[in-house]
Design a protein around this motif. Structure first.
Motif, PDB file in Angstrom:
ATOM      1  N   MET B 300       0.839  -1.206   0.000  1.00  0.00           N
ATOM      2  CA  MET B 300       0.000   0.000   0.000  1.00  0.00           C
ATOM      3  C   MET B 300       0.865   1.243   0.000  1.00  0.00           C
ATOM      4  SD  MET B 300      -3.052  -0.813   2.677  1.00  0.00           S
ATOM      5  CE  MET B 300      -2.020  -1.359   4.030  1.00  0.00           C
ATOM      6  N   THR B 301       1.868   1.273   0.895  1.00  0.00           N
ATOM      7  CA  THR B 301       2.628   2.492   1.090  1.00  0.00           C
ATOM      8  C   THR B 301       3.483   2.812  -0.130  1.00  0.00           C
ATOM      9  OG1 THR B 301       2.711   1.816   3.385  1.00  0.00           O
ATOM     10  CG2 THR B 301       4.066   3.682   2.761  1.00  0.00           C
ATOM     11  N   ASN B 304       1.304   3.798  -3.200  1.00  0.00           N
ATOM     12  CA  ASN B 304       0.719   5.138  -3.124  1.00  0.00           C
ATOM     13  C   ASN B 304       1.766   6.234  -3.197  1.00  0.00           C
ATOM     14  OD1 ASN B 304      -2.084   4.845  -3.014  1.00  0.00           O
ATOM     15  ND2 ASN B 304      -1.935   4.012  -0.956  1.00  0.00           N
ATOM     16  N   LEU B 305       2.890   6.047  -2.479  1.00  0.00           N
ATOM     17  CA  LEU B 305       3.885   7.118  -2.463  1.00  0.00           C
ATOM     18  C   LEU B 305       4.511   7.305  -3.843  1.00  0.00           C
ATOM     19  CD1 LEU B 305       5.643   6.685   0.997  1.00  0.00           C
ATOM     20  CD2 LEU B 305       3.862   8.287   0.289  1.00  0.00           C
ATOM     21  N   ALA B 323      -1.072  -0.394  -5.175  1.00  0.00           N
ATOM     22  CA  ALA B 323      -1.659  -0.008  -3.890  1.00  0.00           C
ATOM     23  C   ALA B 323      -2.950  -0.783  -3.626  1.00  0.00           C
ATOM     24  CB  ALA B 323      -1.930   1.491  -3.879  1.00  0.00           C
ATOM     25  N   TYR B 327      -4.586  -3.321  -0.505  1.00  0.00           N
ATOM     26  CA  TYR B 327      -5.883  -3.340   0.202  1.00  0.00           C
ATOM     27  C   TYR B 327      -6.507  -4.732   0.150  1.00  0.00           C
ATOM     28  CZ  TYR B 327      -5.447   1.727  -0.587  1.00  0.00           C
ATOM     29  OH  TYR B 327      -4.997   3.009  -0.650  1.00  0.00           O
ATOM     30  N   ILE B 433      -3.359   2.020   8.897  1.00  0.00           N
ATOM     31  CA  ILE B 433      -2.433   2.290   7.791  1.00  0.00           C
ATOM     32  C   ILE B 433      -3.190   2.337   6.475  1.00  0.00           C
ATOM     33  CG2 ILE B 433      -0.479   1.343   6.513  1.00  0.00           C
ATOM     34  CD1 ILE B 433       0.526   0.233   9.203  1.00  0.00           C
ATOM     35  N   ASN B 437      -3.372   5.469   3.964  1.00  0.00           N
ATOM     36  CA  ASN B 437      -2.971   5.280   2.577  1.00  0.00           C
ATOM     37  C   ASN B 437      -4.063   5.697   1.617  1.00  0.00           C
ATOM     38  OD1 ASN B 437      -0.427   4.081   1.572  1.00  0.00           O
ATOM     39  ND2 ASN B 437      -0.726   2.828   3.378  1.00  0.00           N
ATOM     40  N   SER B 438      -5.284   5.381   1.996  1.00  0.00           N
ATOM     41  CA  SER B 438      -6.403   5.739   1.147  1.00  0.00           C
ATOM     42  C   SER B 438      -6.499   7.255   1.006  1.00  0.00           C
ATOM     43  CB  SER B 438      -7.666   5.166   1.767  1.00  0.00           C
ATOM     44  OG  SER B 438      -8.719   5.289   0.888  1.00  0.00           O
ATOM     45  N   VAL B 440      -3.963   9.303   1.251  1.00  0.00           N
ATOM     46  CA  VAL B 440      -2.855   9.734   0.397  1.00  0.00           C
ATOM     47  C   VAL B 440      -3.229   9.547  -1.067  1.00  0.00           C
ATOM     48  CG1 VAL B 440      -0.491   9.182  -0.301  1.00  0.00           C
ATOM     49  CG2 VAL B 440      -1.085   9.272   2.118  1.00  0.00           C
ATOM     50  N   SER B 441      -3.905   8.430  -1.359  1.00  0.00           N
ATOM     51  CA  SER B 441      -4.199   8.123  -2.757  1.00  0.00           C
ATOM     52  C   SER B 441      -5.144   9.158  -3.347  1.00  0.00           C
ATOM     53  CB  SER B 441      -4.802   6.732  -2.867  1.00  0.00           C
ATOM     54  OG  SER B 441      -6.151   6.748  -2.472  1.00  0.00           O
TER      55      SER B 441
END
Lengths: 196, 520
Positions: B300-301, B304-305, B323, B327, B433, B437-438, B440-441
């Motif tokens: 995920m991290t 997304n990053l 990402a 999930y 987390i 992450n969601s 951030v996305s």
């Protein structure tokens, strides 16, 4: 465990040692032809191992398909590309090498530490084991589903290879005017539509 | 029940692929195969639903334990077929627009779909491998379909080499499992692996056997997990994903990122639950869920990053698909938990369907935004696009909102169910987390919307305008219907997924026939 005769042990050790050595040669030598020869010896020694397992049909298939076809194909390709070409020295960095070695070593350690105590469950040995009849009855009986799926897999592979390699057919056709490939003439658009 | 009927969801694309090849061979002009291919897929989906309605027979002994046709596999079959159908429609528009329309593409889609269905129906390591390879071979070729483009060739080769490597790892794992258990079918392997050791304490030899077996089976599990992580594009085995997605024709990317992922996840969850679903292997402290939790966090991290920094929408969607794999992994991690596990497994199926339609739609909208010689790939290409073309812009908006997870689109509920399942299973940190992450996305998905609605194109830049294609329009509309329908009544769809999973657990013992146990 079945008592193994001395000949069996000798044959197994010989073929096993040969198989490991030739497999190492296949992946470590730099000259492609030597790799191919290593592979050749490897598939031969595998056939030898199958003999010790009394899988005679498998031995025949191994010899016909792998020794007779696959390795020969490899040699053809290498010859077409030029047998003299040595691969450049491996440019892999130190970290991937160390990690890879560690990975292989850990798998090796687990296997080495357990394989001596492993008593694999043996399927009941039938007298006709390994014969063409036995294999055939299994393939067209219980194992029909995977057998048929394997043919789907091969068909998909052929279509896929054709789709990727068809471009070369067109070039051959255009350059030499031979009519080897009765295909549609969409080669004109080859260079276009490529802005990805 | 008739075997042909039972296998019809798989047989339709298989036989259909052969028919498509014939059609292609005997027609004079290229093109025109998209509609038959799409119909083929939708028929297969309808067949899966019909079988579901009629009830899955408990006696599937004719399959000898190689395939398990149950509601789980039918649900996934329908998902795969729907995705494959939409992908064929997208291909019909995309390939024609970019002069790539050669007939081999459509049989390849159909073969891959058949492989994907075999993959999710497999209940034997042999079938798992065969299904995986059948699916992958088609996709490798479709990735390299843009001949003459070094990028496409590179993508195809990279995907092929890494994919083959992963398949080899899985084969090695299966071989080890066969060595310790003498079985290749899931049920047989599980039976031997988890058999209560009779007087293990008293009998020293038996105790050693148990240790040996568990060590080798853990090694085998690692190999299988790595292979499947490759296929779903989980970190740290995701390296091929962006390159393969970017180099592939966009319609192939749609197929790879949705259908292949759904099939790989379906098979992954199935094999893990069937073979390693016991309390010892799936316990939260030291079992595979704990290991996969780290993989999920990393997936995920990192996904997304890295997606944040992309300038190409296509590449952004590639990282976003990484990402999303993270999930889905959350649901897989929660699935073996006693009691709440069934809902978690159902949430995985729901997510796969939701992601398939949302992602297909988003990629479809991207395809729609590109014309011959002017494919829209970067954020800048899309500047002002939605203001000039409101309908096409709205389509893109809908799917991106669904991928972000904004209600009332299906993306919201997909994430909601997975995260709820994670919480129910007691993984609070993981759920947190995932939520972060969601959030951030949202930045990079909404970045596209900002470009489309609020930015003007740079002076002199080519203006993106939608291509005209009935195929793509139908594909986008189909995806949109599902995104909205599933978003408006998510509980009904979740109930279907629950039913799919519930049937699987009840039917599992019957799959344990003497079938693919011992090779001759």
């Amino acid at each position: 465990m079945n008592p193994s005769s001395t000949q069996e042990i000798i044959a197994f050790s010989l073929f096993a040692a040969l198989a490991v050595a030739s497999a190492l040669a296949t992946v470590t030598l730099r000259n492609p032809i030597r790799n191919a020869v290593g592979l050749f010896v490897h598939v031969l020694s595998l056939a030898g191992l199958y003999i010790t397992l009394a899988a005679h049909f498998l031995v025949a298939v191994q010899l016909i398909v792998y020794v007779g076809a696959v390795v020969v194909l490899f040699v053809f390709v290498i010859m077409l590309l030029g047998p003299g070409s040595e691969t450049a020295p491996d440019a892999t960095g130190r970290v991937p090498r160390v990690l890879g070695a560690a990975g292989i070593a850990s798998v090796g350690i687990v296997l080495a530490s357990t394989v001596r105590t492993l008593a694999p469950p043996r399927p009941d040995r039938v007298p006709e084991f390994g014969t063409l009849r036995h294999v055939g009855e299994y393939l067209f009986g219980p194992a029909m589903v995977p057998f048929e799926v394997a043919s789907v897999l091969l068909t998909a592979g052929i279509v896929g290879a054709f789709a990727v390699a068809k471009a070369h057919h067109h070039k051959v056709k255009m350059n030499t005017e031979t009519n080897l490939a009765p295909l549609k003439s969409d080669a004109v658009d080859e260079s276009q539509g490529d802005h990805g | 029940m008739n075997l042909v009927l039972l296998l019809s969801p798989i047989l339709i694309p298989t036989v259909g692929a052969l028919v498509l090849m014939m059609l292609d061979a005997f027609q004079k002009e290229d093109g025109g195969l998209a509609m038959p291919t799409a119909l083929l897929h939708f028929t297969a989906a309808a067949m899966a639903l019909a079988l579901w309605q009629r009830g899955v027979p408990s006696d599937t002994s004719a399959l000898h334990g190689f395939l398990a046709i149950d509601k789980t596999s039918l649900f996934l079959d329908a998902t795969i077929a729907l995705g494959g159908g939409i992908a064929s429609l997208l291909a019909g528009g995309y390939l024609a627009e970019h002069k790539l329309d050669r007939g081999e593409y459509y049989p390849l889609i159909a073969f891959s779909t058949a492989g994907a269905m075999l993959l999710v129906s497999a209940s034997d390591m042999l079938m798992l491998f065969l299904g995986l390879e059948t699916m992958s071979l088609g996709v490798y070729a479709m990735t390299g379909f843009r001949r003459g483009s070094p990028r496409s060739a590179e993508a195809s080769l990279k995907y092929f080499l890494l994919g083959s490597f992963a398949a080899a790892l899985m084969l090695f794992g299966s071989a080890l499992l066969y060595a310790v258990t003498g079985h290749t079918d899931y049920a047989g392997i599980a039976e031997v692996l988890h058999a209560a050791p009779a007087n293990a304490a008293a009998d020293a030899a038996a105790a050693i056997q148990v240790v040996t077996r568990s060590r080798i089976s853990i090694l085998a599990m690692l190999l299988i997990v790595i292979a499947m992580a490759f296929k779903v594009g989980a970190v740290p085995f995701h390296m091929w994903t962006p390159d393969a997605y970017e180099g592939a024709p966009t319609s192939t990317m749609a197929y790879m990122s949705s259908v292949v992922k759904a099939a790989a996840f379906g098979a992954f969850a199935r094999v893990m639950l069937a073979v390693y679903g016991d309390a010892a292997s799936a316990g939260s402290a030291a079992g595979w869920p704990a290991m996969l939790a780290w993989v999920a966090v990393a997936t995920m991290t990192v996904g997304n990053l890295v997606a944040l920094t992309q300038t190409s929408v296509k590449r952004m969607l590639a990282y976003s698909s990484i990402a999303h794999a993270g999930y889905v992994l959350l649901g897989v991690i929660a699935a073996p938990r006693e009691g709440t596990g069934t809902t978690a497994y159902a949430s995985v199926l729901f997510y796969l369907l939701a992601y398939t339609v949302s992602n297909m739609g988003a990629v479809g909208a991207l395809i729609l935004a590109g014309r011959r010689g002017a494919e829209s790939v970067s954020y800048d290409d899309l500047a002002g696009y939605a203001r000039r073309h409101p309908a096409a812009g709205f389509a893109m908006t809908l799917f991106l909102l669904s991928l972000t997870g904004v209600p009332p689109t299906v993306g919201f509920f997909a994430k909601f169910y997975v995260i709820r399942a994670t919480l129910d299973a007691g993984y609070t940190a993981l759920a947190l987390i995932a939520v972060v992450n969601s959030a951030v996305s949202a930045y990079y998905y909404l970045g596209v919307l900002v470009k489309m609605y609020m930015r003007d194109p740079a002076p002199g830049a080519a203006l993106a305008s939608p291509m005209r294609s009935g195929y793509v329009t139908v594909a986008i509309l189909t995806a949109a219907v599902f995104v909205v329908w599933m978003g408006v009544m998510p509980e009904r769809w979740l109930d279907l997924a629950r039913e799919a999973v519930g049937a699987a657990t009840a039917a599992a013992p019957s799959a344990a026939t003497a079938g693919g146990n011992a090779a001759p």
